[in-house]
Each structure stands twice: as structure tokens, then as C-alpha cells.
Design a protein around this motif. Structure first.
Motif: not given
Length: 124
Positions: A1-21
């Protein structure tokens, strides 16, 4: 359900936040849906539990989720899809303005653009 892109410049916590939103805005995560426990989600994604905790804390501060001691974190029940979209739009606007500011766009230019949009493109 949640995904994280480790190559992204977006911090991982922000990626999780954005996933939920995004999932709330799309109606995939409904009111009172239990989120995965911090440690389990961290293990599944291969990240530090503190990172997940930071994302959950931000989500709680913005009204997306609520936490109950001993039970976990849940999607807020008073959050309607329209309100979730407004919160997401505000966050996107804030990010865009911060990026524009860093690139030299002045406050006056931002205000002028906003006025043009809200006035239907009419010049004053």
C-alpha cells in the motif's frame, strides 16, 4: 500500500505523509481505518521506525489521523474527502511557493499571480 522511492530527493517521511494524503483523498483509506504499526511498516519498507513515527506525527498534527494509546493510529473520521483534498492542495501550494521563493520569485509576483487566478485572469 505504501511505497518509498530511495532515489527521490523527497525525504522518506514526506513520501509516507504524501502516500497517506493521496490514499485518503482518493477514498482508498476510509475513516477509522487502522494504519500499520510503526515498527511493522518500518520493517516492511526497510526504513528507520523514527522515520515512520515522524510521518505519523505530521499526519496527526494536520488532522489526517488520530492515535490511541495501545491501539495504534487510525484515519480521522471527521475528515471528509473534500477536506482532505483542500489540505493536500494547501500543502502543494506551500511547497510551490517555497520553491519559487528559492528561485527568486518575489512575494509581489506571487500575489499578482494569485490575484489574476482569483479574478478569472482579468487585469486590474
Amino acid at each position: 500500500m505504501f511505497t518509498v522511492n530511495f532515489q527521490s530527493r523527497t525525504p522518506v517521511y514526506q513520501q509516507l505523509y504524501d502516500n497517506v494524503v493521496r490514499l485518503v483523498s482518493l477514498g482508498i483509506l476510509k475513516s477509522n481505518t487502522k494504519l500499520p504499526p510503526v515498527r511493522i511498516l518500518a520493517t516492511e519498507l526497510g526504513i528507520n521506525p523514527n522515520t515512520v513515527q515522524k510521518a505519523y506525527k505530521m499526519l496527526e498534527m494536520d488532522g489526517y489521523i488520530y492515535s490511541t494509546v495501545g491501539r495504534g493510529s487510525f484515519i480521522a473520521d471527521c475528515l471528509e474527502q473534500n477536506e482532505a483534498e483542500k489540505i493536500e492542495a494547501r500543502n502543494n501550494l506551500k511547497d510551490a511557493i517555497q520553491s519559487a521563493y528559492k528561485k527568486g520569485i518575489t512575494k509581489e509576483e506571487v500575489v499578482t499571480m494569485a490575484d489574476e487566478i482569483f479574478d478569472g485572469g482579468k487585469e486590474k
